[in-house]
Design a protein around this motif. Structure first.
Motif, PDB file in Angstrom:
ATOM      1  N   TYR A 183       0.851  -1.186   0.000  1.00 28.11           N
ATOM      2  CA  TYR A 183       0.000   0.000   0.000  1.00 28.11           C
ATOM      3  C   TYR A 183       0.887   1.237   0.000  1.00 28.11           C
ATOM      4  CZ  TYR A 183       1.112   0.021   4.991  1.00 28.11           C
ATOM      5  OH  TYR A 183       1.786   0.022   6.192  1.00 28.11           O
ATOM      6  N   HIS A 184       0.280   2.386  -0.302  1.00 29.68           N
ATOM      7  CA  HIS A 184       0.980   3.660  -0.327  1.00 29.68           C
ATOM      8  C   HIS A 184       0.225   4.661   0.531  1.00 29.68           C
ATOM      9  CE1 HIS A 184       3.649   2.375  -3.630  1.00 29.68           C
ATOM     10  NE2 HIS A 184       2.580   1.756  -4.098  1.00 29.68           N
ATOM     11  N   MET A 185       0.965   5.490   1.232  1.00 24.83           N
ATOM     12  CA  MET A 185       0.361   6.556   2.014  1.00 24.83           C
ATOM     13  C   MET A 185      -0.026   7.702   1.085  1.00 24.83           C
ATOM     14  SD  MET A 185       0.415   5.189   4.982  1.00 24.83           S
ATOM     15  CE  MET A 185      -0.061   6.563   6.047  1.00 24.83           C
ATOM     16  N   ARG A 186      -1.182   8.298   1.329  1.00 29.71           N
ATOM     17  CA  ARG A 186      -1.688   9.383   0.496  1.00 29.71           C
ATOM     18  C   ARG A 186      -2.149  10.550   1.359  1.00 29.71           C
ATOM     19  NH1 ARG A 186       0.571   7.607  -4.097  1.00 29.71           N
ATOM     20  NH2 ARG A 186      -0.314   5.648  -4.850  1.00 29.71           N
ATOM     21  N   LEU A 187      -1.996  11.761   0.828  1.00 25.25           N
ATOM     22  CA  LEU A 187      -2.596  12.942   1.438  1.00 25.25           C
ATOM     23  C   LEU A 187      -3.950  13.180   0.790  1.00 25.25           C
ATOM     24  CD1 LEU A 187       0.323  15.529   1.707  1.00 25.25           C
ATOM     25  CD2 LEU A 187      -0.602  14.052   3.483  1.00 25.25           C
ATOM     26  N   LEU A 188      -4.966  13.421   1.634  1.00 22.54           N
ATOM     27  CA  LEU A 188      -6.325  13.550   1.110  1.00 22.54           C
ATOM     28  C   LEU A 188      -7.067  14.661   1.840  1.00 22.54           C
ATOM     29  CD1 LEU A 188      -6.101  10.021   1.854  1.00 22.54           C
ATOM     30  CD2 LEU A 188      -7.236  10.328  -0.341  1.00 22.54           C
ATOM     31  N   ALA A 189      -8.016  15.246   1.129  1.00 22.85           N
ATOM     32  CA  ALA A 189      -8.909  16.241   1.719  1.00 22.85           C
ATOM     33  C   ALA A 189     -10.205  16.234   0.909  1.00 22.85           C
ATOM     34  CB  ALA A 189      -8.275  17.620   1.709  1.00 22.85           C
ATOM     35  N   SER A 190     -11.248  16.827   1.474  1.00 22.23           N
ATOM     36  CA  SER A 190     -12.530  16.890   0.771  1.00 22.23           C
ATOM     37  C   SER A 190     -12.498  18.019  -0.257  1.00 22.23           C
ATOM     38  CB  SER A 190     -13.662  17.124   1.760  1.00 22.23           C
ATOM     39  OG  SER A 190     -13.593  18.456   2.272  1.00 22.23           O
ATOM     40  N   TRP A 248       3.802  11.747   9.460  1.00 16.04           N
ATOM     41  CA  TRP A 248       3.503  11.833   8.035  1.00 16.04           C
ATOM     42  C   TRP A 248       4.826  11.756   7.262  1.00 16.04           C
ATOM     43  CZ3 TRP A 248      -0.751  16.002   6.765  1.00 16.04           C
ATOM     44  CH2 TRP A 248      -1.917  15.698   7.478  1.00 16.04           C
ATOM     45  N   PRO A 249       4.954  10.840   6.327  1.00 13.13           N
ATOM     46  CA  PRO A 249       6.229  10.674   5.614  1.00 13.13           C
ATOM     47  C   PRO A 249       6.373  11.680   4.474  1.00 13.13           C
ATOM     48  CG  PRO A 249       4.658   9.049   4.863  1.00 13.13           C
ATOM     49  CD  PRO A 249       3.965   9.832   5.950  1.00 13.13           C
ATOM     50  N   LEU A 250       6.524  12.940   4.837  1.00  6.87           N
ATOM     51  CA  LEU A 250       6.572  14.023   3.859  1.00  6.87           C
ATOM     52  C   LEU A 250       8.006  14.444   3.582  1.00  6.87           C
ATOM     53  CD1 LEU A 250       3.744  16.200   5.400  1.00  6.87           C
ATOM     54  CD2 LEU A 250       3.547  14.681   3.433  1.00  6.87           C
ATOM     55  N   LEU A 251       8.236  14.924   2.371  1.00  2.00           N
ATOM     56  CA  LEU A 251       9.528  15.482   1.984  1.00  2.00           C
ATOM     57  C   LEU A 251       9.295  16.888   1.438  1.00  2.00           C
ATOM     58  CD1 LEU A 251      11.067  12.403   0.124  1.00  2.00           C
ATOM     59  CD2 LEU A 251      11.569  13.165   2.440  1.00  2.00           C
ATOM     60  N   MET A 286     -13.030  18.791   7.557  1.00  2.00           N
ATOM     61  CA  MET A 286     -12.349  19.248   8.760  1.00  2.00           C
ATOM     62  C   MET A 286     -10.841  19.353   8.608  1.00  2.00           C
ATOM     63  SD  MET A 286     -14.653  19.950  10.979  1.00  2.00           S
ATOM     64  CE  MET A 286     -15.550  20.598   9.552  1.00  2.00           C
ATOM     65  N   GLY A 287     -10.277  18.907   7.495  1.00  3.75           N
ATOM     66  CA  GLY A 287      -8.843  19.042   7.331  1.00  3.75           C
ATOM     67  C   GLY A 287      -8.253  18.015   6.379  1.00  3.75           C
ATOM     68  N   ILE A 288      -6.918  17.941   6.375  1.00  4.85           N
ATOM     69  CA  ILE A 288      -6.162  17.035   5.512  1.00  4.85           C
ATOM     70  C   ILE A 288      -5.712  15.832   6.331  1.00  4.85           C
ATOM     71  CG2 ILE A 288      -4.076  16.802   4.089  1.00  4.85           C
ATOM     72  CD1 ILE A 288      -4.219  19.817   3.600  1.00  4.85           C
ATOM     73  N   VAL A 289      -5.773  14.653   5.742  1.00  3.62           N
ATOM     74  CA  VAL A 289      -5.330  13.423   6.410  1.00  3.62           C
ATOM     75  C   VAL A 289      -4.255  12.747   5.578  1.00  3.62           C
ATOM     76  CG1 VAL A 289      -7.460  12.948   7.679  1.00  3.62           C
ATOM     77  CG2 VAL A 289      -7.213  12.118   5.331  1.00  3.62           C
ATOM     78  N   CYS A 290      -3.474  11.908   6.239  1.00  5.45           N
ATOM     79  CA  CYS A 290      -2.481  11.070   5.571  1.00  5.45           C
ATOM     80  C   CYS A 290      -2.800   9.622   5.935  1.00  5.45           C
ATOM     81  CB  CYS A 290      -1.073  11.446   6.024  1.00  5.45           C
ATOM     82  SG  CYS A 290       0.243  10.520   5.184  1.00  5.45           S
ATOM     83  N   ALA A 335     -15.930  11.888  -2.236  1.00  3.54           N
ATOM     84  CA  ALA A 335     -15.954  12.514  -0.910  1.00  3.54           C
ATOM     85  C   ALA A 335     -14.579  13.016  -0.509  1.00  3.54           C
ATOM     86  CB  ALA A 335     -16.480  11.524   0.124  1.00  3.54           C
ATOM     87  N   LEU A 336     -13.528  12.389  -1.018  1.00  4.03           N
ATOM     88  CA  LEU A 336     -12.158  12.811  -0.759  1.00  4.03           C
ATOM     89  C   LEU A 336     -11.404  12.925  -2.078  1.00  4.03           C
ATOM     90  CD1 LEU A 336     -11.116  10.690   2.366  1.00  4.03           C
ATOM     91  CD2 LEU A 336     -11.701  13.125   2.309  1.00  4.03           C
ATOM     92  N   THR A 337     -10.414  13.801  -2.077  1.00  4.44           N
ATOM     93  CA  THR A 337      -9.570  14.010  -3.249  1.00  4.44           C
ATOM     94  C   THR A 337      -8.115  13.779  -2.848  1.00  4.44           C
ATOM     95  OG1 THR A 337     -11.069  15.646  -4.199  1.00  4.44           O
ATOM     96  CG2 THR A 337      -8.791  15.679  -4.974  1.00  4.44           C
ATOM     97  N   GLN A 338      -7.386  13.063  -3.668  1.00  7.78           N
ATOM     98  CA  GLN A 338      -5.972  12.834  -3.392  1.00  7.78           C
ATOM     99  C   GLN A 338      -5.164  14.045  -3.805  1.00  7.78           C
ATOM    100  OE1 GLN A 338      -4.258   8.993  -4.586  1.00  7.78           O
ATOM    101  NE2 GLN A 338      -2.482  10.116  -5.373  1.00  7.78           N
ATOM    102  N   LEU A 339      -4.236  14.476  -2.952  1.00 11.01           N
ATOM    103  CA  LEU A 339      -3.379  15.613  -3.242  1.00 11.01           C
ATOM    104  C   LEU A 339      -2.120  15.140  -3.957  1.00 11.01           C
ATOM    105  CD1 LEU A 339      -3.630  17.562   0.143  1.00 11.01           C
ATOM    106  CD2 LEU A 339      -5.140  17.670  -1.849  1.00 11.01           C
ATOM    107  N   ASP A 340      -1.775  15.806  -5.038  1.00 11.01           N
ATOM    108  CA  ASP A 340      -0.570  15.438  -5.771  1.00 11.01           C
ATOM    109  C   ASP A 340       0.685  15.968  -5.096  1.00 11.01           C
ATOM    110  OD1 ASP A 340      -2.037  14.127  -7.731  1.00 11.01           O
ATOM    111  OD2 ASP A 340      -2.382  15.996  -8.837  1.00 11.01           O
ATOM    112  N   ALA A 341       0.542  16.992  -4.282  1.00  6.27           N
ATOM    113  CA  ALA A 341       1.669  17.579  -3.551  1.00  6.27           C
ATOM    114  C   ALA A 341       1.173  17.974  -2.159  1.00  6.27           C
ATOM    115  CB  ALA A 341       2.198  18.806  -4.301  1.00  6.27           C
ATOM    116  N   PRO A 342       2.064  17.949  -1.177  1.00  6.92           N
ATOM    117  CA  PRO A 342       3.506  17.647  -1.249  1.00  6.92           C
ATOM    118  C   PRO A 342       3.786  16.159  -1.418  1.00  6.92           C
ATOM    119  CG  PRO A 342       2.850  18.029   1.004  1.00  6.92           C
ATOM    120  CD  PRO A 342       1.653  18.368   0.171  1.00  6.92           C
TER     121      PRO A 342
END
Length: 290
Positions: free
Chosen positions: A156-163, A198-201, A230-234, A248-255
């Motif tokens: 699996y891969h971790m993703r950043l998501l928000a509504s 959150w494994p962010l770079l 209510m916010g962004i999740v990883c 209901a949620l959208t994947q963020l391409d960045a960061p």
């Protein structure tokens, strides 16, 4: 060869030679085995003659008990063999609280193997597989307990998501540093209380730590909060498939998100595996990430 089996065969055949023939032993070996049994019991079981053996009164009494024991042992073997013919019985399974990935395949397993009763324990905590009597658990990360056997389900891969509503109101972050100006929802590890990083770079390749607007110890609650704007999740991609498909949620391409992982089935390592457990492992491994 137990003394019970040897004595019962002597009584059935009426001679040491015939008993030995049935047992694959010499008459001398059968005679020595009978002598050891009589010595251990402290009683003579057989009257010996040159032509035929006859049971003593003690031998007749002992034989009746021996036959009942052997019949029970044979019945137990038959029951076990019948149980091995088709998967059946109770199976205690530990699964993550998120159910969208696993539950459809659990339902398919129940249809395919109706004689197996699943005892499902949904929890995000790190369970003690052996101590709590689990037959098998589904767990993310890499196996670290030498007492457990493992089989990989998939990655699996971790993703950043928000509504969409949140992004329309606050905009989308472009870099990890931009997250400082956003509401960020974090997962709190149930067994330690620590927040899962959150494994962010960021642009310079350094780790970045977003602010904590809220934390929760279940993935389902985080998904619900994020879907309500209510916010962004990883979160891992498998946990939000339904929300992404429904919009209901959208994947963020960045960061950029740096981490991926594996999901495994873990079970107590034993030489013999019950058919119900083997069937479950094969069924889930072949389907969950297919």
């Amino acid at each position: 060869m137990s003394g019970i089996e040897l004595f019962a065969q002597i009584a059935r055949q009426g001679s040491l030679v015939a008993a030995g023939r049935q047992l694959g032993l010499s008459a001398s070996a059968v005679g020595k085995g009978l002598a050891r049994l009589e010595q251990r019991l402290g009683a003579r079981l057989v009257h010996r003659s040159t032509r035929r053996l006859a049971l003593t009164a003690e031998g007749q009494q002992y034989l009746a008990r021996c036959l009942r024991i052997l019949e029970e042992a044979e019945a137990a073997e038959r029951e076990l063999q019948q149980g091995l013919a088709a998967p059946s019985g109770r199976l205690k399974v530990g699964v993550p609280h998120e159910s969208g990935l696993l539950t459809p395949h659990l339902a398919d397993f129940m249809r395919r193997y109706p004689q197996v009763a699943l005892d499902l324990d949904y929890s995000d905590r790190l369970v003690d597989v052996i101590g709590e009597g689990f037959d098998v658990v589904v767990r993310g990360g890499e196996p670290g307990d030498s007492r457990l056997a493992a089989r990989r389900l998939g990655s699996y891969h971790m993703r950043l998501l928000a509504s969409p509503g949140y992004l329309a109101e606050y905009g989308a972050p472009r870099t990890a540093r931009d997250l400082r100006h956003h509401r960020c929802l974090h997962y709190r590890l149930p067994h330690s209380g620590k927040l899962l990083p959150w494994p962010l770079l960021d642009a310079e390749g350094e780790d970045a730590s977003p602010p904590v607007s809220a934390s929760c110890n279940t993935g389902e609650a985080l998904i619900e909060l994020a879907a309500r704007g209510m916010g962004i999740v990883c979160l891992p991609d498998f946990s939000v498939r339904r929300e992404l498909a429904a919009g209901a949620l959208t994947q963020l391409d960045a960061p950029a998100v740096a981490r991926s992982g594996n999901m495994h089935l873990l079970w107590p390592a034993t030489p013999a595996m019950p058919p119900r457990l083997r069937a479950f492992i094969d069924h889930m491994a072949e389907r969950v990430f297919a």
